[in-house]
Every structure is written in structure tokens, then in C-alpha cells.
Motif scaffolding. Structure first.
Motif, PDB file in Angstrom:
ATOM      1  N   VAL A   1      40.707 -11.426 -37.024  1.00 58.27           N
ATOM      2  CA  VAL A   1      40.565 -12.389 -35.887  1.00 58.27           C
ATOM      3  C   VAL A   1      41.794 -13.220 -35.859  1.00 58.27           C
ATOM      4  O   VAL A   1      42.362 -13.696 -36.876  1.00 58.27           O
ATOM      5  CB  VAL A   1      39.557 -13.463 -36.111  1.00 58.27           C
ATOM      6  N   ASN A   2      42.871 -13.337 -35.020  1.00 58.25           N
ATOM      7  CA  ASN A   2      43.948 -13.947 -34.571  1.00 58.25           C
ATOM      8  C   ASN A   2      44.996 -13.402 -35.306  1.00 58.25           C
ATOM      9  O   ASN A   2      45.789 -14.358 -36.050  1.00 58.25           O
ATOM     10  CB  ASN A   2      43.790 -15.578 -34.608  1.00 58.25           C
ATOM     11  N   ARG A   3      44.760 -12.327 -36.078  1.00 60.48           N
ATOM     12  CA  ARG A   3      45.852 -12.077 -37.212  1.00 60.48           C
ATOM     13  C   ARG A   3      46.776 -10.845 -36.149  1.00 60.48           C
ATOM     14  O   ARG A   3      46.122 -10.382 -35.205  1.00 60.48           O
ATOM     15  CB  ARG A   3      45.449 -11.211 -38.429  1.00 60.48           C
ATOM     16  N   TRP A   4      47.759 -10.428 -36.573  1.00 57.97           N
ATOM     17  CA  TRP A   4      48.623  -9.456 -35.931  1.00 57.97           C
ATOM     18  C   TRP A   4      48.380  -7.886 -36.461  1.00 57.97           C
ATOM     19  O   TRP A   4      48.232  -7.852 -37.617  1.00 57.97           O
ATOM     20  CB  TRP A   4      49.929  -9.611 -36.006  1.00 57.97           C
ATOM     21  N   CYS A   5      48.228  -7.114 -35.403  1.00 55.89           N
ATOM     22  CA  CYS A   5      48.115  -5.696 -35.811  1.00 55.89           C
ATOM     23  C   CYS A   5      49.259  -5.013 -35.039  1.00 55.89           C
ATOM     24  O   CYS A   5      49.587  -5.001 -34.164  1.00 55.89           O
ATOM     25  CB  CYS A   5      46.573  -5.009 -35.296  1.00 55.89           C
ATOM     26  N   ILE A   6      50.231  -4.298 -35.976  1.00 49.93           N
ATOM     27  CA  ILE A   6      51.575  -3.974 -35.409  1.00 49.93           C
ATOM     28  C   ILE A   6      51.229  -2.278 -35.358  1.00 49.93           C
ATOM     29  O   ILE A   6      50.952  -1.800 -36.300  1.00 49.93           O
ATOM     30  CB  ILE A   6      52.568  -4.024 -36.317  1.00 49.93           C
ATOM     31  N   LEU A   7      51.578  -1.744 -34.177  1.00 51.19           N
ATOM     32  CA  LEU A   7      51.696  -0.224 -33.908  1.00 51.19           C
ATOM     33  C   LEU A   7      52.843   0.231 -33.892  1.00 51.19           C
ATOM     34  O   LEU A   7      53.822  -0.213 -33.324  1.00 51.19           O
ATOM     35  CB  LEU A   7      50.923  -0.041 -32.556  1.00 51.19           C
ATOM     36  N   THR A   8      53.269   1.475 -34.360  1.00 51.47           N
ATOM     37  CA  THR A   8      54.427   1.915 -34.564  1.00 51.47           C
ATOM     38  C   THR A   8      54.341   3.335 -33.959  1.00 51.47           C
ATOM     39  O   THR A   8      54.616   4.353 -34.786  1.00 51.47           O
ATOM     40  CB  THR A   8      55.248   1.931 -36.132  1.00 51.47           C
ATOM     41  N   PRO A   9      54.095   3.597 -32.801  1.00 56.41           N
ATOM     42  CA  PRO A   9      54.059   4.978 -32.280  1.00 56.41           C
ATOM     43  C   PRO A   9      55.222   5.668 -32.193  1.00 56.41           C
ATOM     44  O   PRO A   9      56.196   5.007 -31.777  1.00 56.41           O
ATOM     45  CB  PRO A   9      53.261   4.768 -30.852  1.00 56.41           C
ATOM     46  N   PRO A  10      55.214   6.796 -32.546  1.00 57.37           N
ATOM     47  CA  PRO A  10      56.428   7.918 -32.316  1.00 57.37           C
ATOM     48  C   PRO A  10      56.780   7.838 -30.788  1.00 57.37           C
ATOM     49  O   PRO A  10      55.791   7.598 -30.023  1.00 57.37           O
ATOM     50  CB  PRO A  10      55.962   9.061 -32.928  1.00 57.37           C
ATOM     51  N   PRO A  11      57.981   8.227 -30.610  1.00 63.04           N
ATOM     52  CA  PRO A  11      58.607   8.075 -29.150  1.00 63.04           C
ATOM     53  C   PRO A  11      57.770   9.197 -28.358  1.00 63.04           C
ATOM     54  O   PRO A  11      57.698   8.763 -27.020  1.00 63.04           O
ATOM     55  CB  PRO A  11      60.080   8.365 -29.394  1.00 63.04           C
ATOM     56  N   ASN A  12      57.411  10.180 -28.998  1.00 58.31           N
ATOM     57  CA  ASN A  12      56.852  10.942 -27.930  1.00 58.31           C
ATOM     58  C   ASN A  12      55.277  11.028 -27.799  1.00 58.31           C
ATOM     59  O   ASN A  12      54.567  11.660 -27.401  1.00 58.31           O
ATOM     60  CB  ASN A  12      57.260  12.533 -28.187  1.00 58.31           C
TER      61      ASN A  12
END
Length: 321
Positions: free
Chosen positions: A144-155
């Protein structure tokens, strides 16, 4: 909670602090139609069943992945490639595969070759944790109220990224997207270097012959107490993090060493102005963290967070993933 689940069948591979918290939060928020879980040891699998964290507990990673439309790998980053190879042939077309590791470049390199065409690989890092581990350590409010960072590949398919982002937001997280390389640089300074410093300072205190261990324990002030909490994080996980993100960690460690040398000279030469200016600048950073809601200004002195009376305080700089 009513409403349509974001994913129908969520497979959780690894049920430590993060995996078990995902299970609890997903169930509490109705984010998953059903939850399938597995863990490496039979004892952990039995405990998952006893706690009722999943609708089904299976013995193998392949069995967990079978038919799932979301698979989250919640294990030390050094083992992610091996697990990806195990589950690859069993992934359903259109499924989303993700992880929770605090290093992203190495995870992308190790897992990507095993993800078949038609399956969407969207690495993720929920920046939250405590020093505790295991399925009993998790709690639904961790994200809750923390960050989740997504790092999707370009494609990758943008729709798959949006769907995973919606899942994490339903669990209470704020979601940010960036490249794997940038993530590793950012986390190198905000998480990995602080952990390295904490492990070092606590080890130094333990080895100091003029001070007994009982004195270290009895008279630990707030600063040292916080270091011990960070340094209590899972050794296997952090060994893998430092080896996997060594380039960014070494770069940050070099910069830290230069700054430490500046402060050493200031203390040696009685340069109070340099010390005051540095402490003023860093105090402003702390205030900024409080202002954006990533921590509370109230001292807790080891007490539970007032908003979570039955759970540990989730700390963005004590990653357990």
C-alpha cells in the motif's frame, strides 16, 4: 471484494515475504480468480496450505504455471533463469510472466530466452519489504502506497503491461515504468548501496574488540538499530543482488567512497562548514521522502506502525525480493 479479477489464475512461484503478501493482497482485493502456489521445500508448501494462502498448492514450478494467465516468480534473482527454463514449455499463450527481483538487467538476460513466443514477459519490482522472510511474514498491506516498478522489454505488448499495472494498483501500489538499465542504477543508490553499508557497519560493530556484543545490543541508538534491521535481510537474496547488479553497485560505491573521503578530511581538519552543508543537504532529502508519503516523520522506536497495528512496517529500503 466484488468486481472482475484482473487475472483468472495467478501462479506464485516462491512464497516468502513478497510472494505470500501478493497472495494475501490479491485475495483481499479480488485481483485473482484463483491462486496457485508452490515453493521449493515441502515444509514451506505445507505451511502455505495451513495458512490458506492459495486455492491450490502444487509440488513443481511447471505444475503451478500450467494454465495460469499470470505467473509471478518470487525467488532470489540468481535462480530466476533456471525457473524460467522449467516453466517455459508449460506457459499458456497470452499469459503474463513477471518477477519481483530488485535487479532487472540480470533477470531479463536470464529469463527472456526461456519465455516462448506469444507469452508476455513484464519484469517487475515492488519496492517494499521487511527484514522478515517466509510465508508467515507476509501481510496484505505490504504494497500500500509503495512503488512497483515495471521494466518491460521494448517489444512487449502494451496491453500486457497495462494489465499487470492494474493488478499491482489493485494491491495498493503506485506503478512506475522504466528501462531495466535505469532501474538498476536507481536501485543501486536507493537500495543496494544502503544494504551494503548496513551489512558493513553492523559487521564492524560486531568485530570491535573494545565494545562487547552485549553493549552493542543494549545501547543501540536509533541509527544503529535501523542498520541492524536492514542488515537482517535475507543473505541469499542479497548475495544474488550484489552479484547480479555489480556494475551499478560498484559505480555507486565508488561515488560513496569519494564522498566519505571528503567527510573524513573535514573531520580531520575541523572543517565544520563542510560537515554542516552536507548534513543540511541530506536533511532536505529526508524531508522530501516524508513529504511524498514514503515514510512517516513520527518516531516508532521499534513499535508497529499505527496504521498497521498487527503488522511490521513496510520499508522501501529493506527490500525482500
Amino acid at each position: 471484494m466484488s468486481g472482475k479479477p484482473v487475472f483468472n489464475r495467478v501462479a506464485l512461484i516462491g512464497m516468502g515475504l513478497i510472494g505470500s503478501s501478493i497472495a494475501r493482497a490479491a485475495r483481499a482485493q479480488g485481483a485473482a480468480g484463483s491462486i496457485i502456489a508452490t515453493a521449493r521445500s515441502a515444509a514451506t508448501r505445507r505451511r502455505i496450505a495451513e495458512l490458506g494462502l492459495a486455492d491450490q498448492v502444487v509440488e513443481t514450478n511447471a505444475a503451478a504455471a500450467e494454465g495460469a494467465d499470470l505467473v509471478i516468480v518470487s525467488i532470489p534473482v540468481g535462480a530466476c533463469g533456471m525457473v524460467a527454463a522449467e516453466i517455459g514449455p508449460h506457459l499458456a499463450p497470452g499469459a503474463v510472466v513477471s518477477d519481483v527481483g530488485s535487479v532487472k538487467g540480470a533477470v531479463v538476460k536470464d529469463m527472456s530466452p526461456h519465455i516462448p513466443a506469444g507469452v508476455h514477459f513484464v519484469p517487475a519490482h515492488p519496492v517494499a519489504g521487511t527484514e522478515n522472510s517466509g510465508p508467515d511474514a507476509g501481510f496484505a498491506e505490504l504494497f500500500v502506497n509503495r512503488w512497483c516498478i515495471l521494466t518491460p522489454p521494448p517489444n512487449v505488448d502494451p496491453a500486457a503491461v497495462r494489465r499487470l499495472a492494474a493488478f499491482w494498483r489493485l494491491l495498493g501500489a503506485n506503478v512506475e515504468t522504466m528501462s531495466a538499465e535505469h532501474h538498476d542504477l536507481v536501485l543501486g543508490v536507493t537500495s543496494h548501496l544502503p544494504h551494503l553499508i548496513a551489512y558493513t557497519i553492523v559487521g564492524t560493530a560486531d568485530e570491535l574488540s573494545q565494545v562487547t556484543r552485549s553493549e552493542v545490543l543494549q545501547f543501540s541508538a536509533g541509527g544503529f538499530r535501523d542498520f541492524t534491521r536492514i542488515a537482517a535481510s535475507d543473505p541469499t537474496m542479497w548475495r544474488d543482488v550484489f552479484l547480479a547488479n555489480k556494475d551499478a553497485v560498484l559505480e555507486m560505491l565508488g561515488r560513496f567512497s569519494e564522498d566519505l573521503a571528503t567527510l573524513t578530511r573535514a573531520i580531520r581538519h575541523g572543517d565544520g562548514e563542510t560537515l554542516f552543508n552536507q548534513f543540511t543537504r541530506t536533511r532536505a532529502i529526508r524531508r522530501g521522502i516524508v513529504d511524498i508519503g514514503q515514510d512517516s516523520p513520527a518516531p516508532d522506536f521499534g513499535r508497529p506502525h499505527p496504521d498497521l497495528p498487527h503488522a511490521p512496517v513496510p520499508r522501501p529500503y529493506a527490500d525482500e525480493n
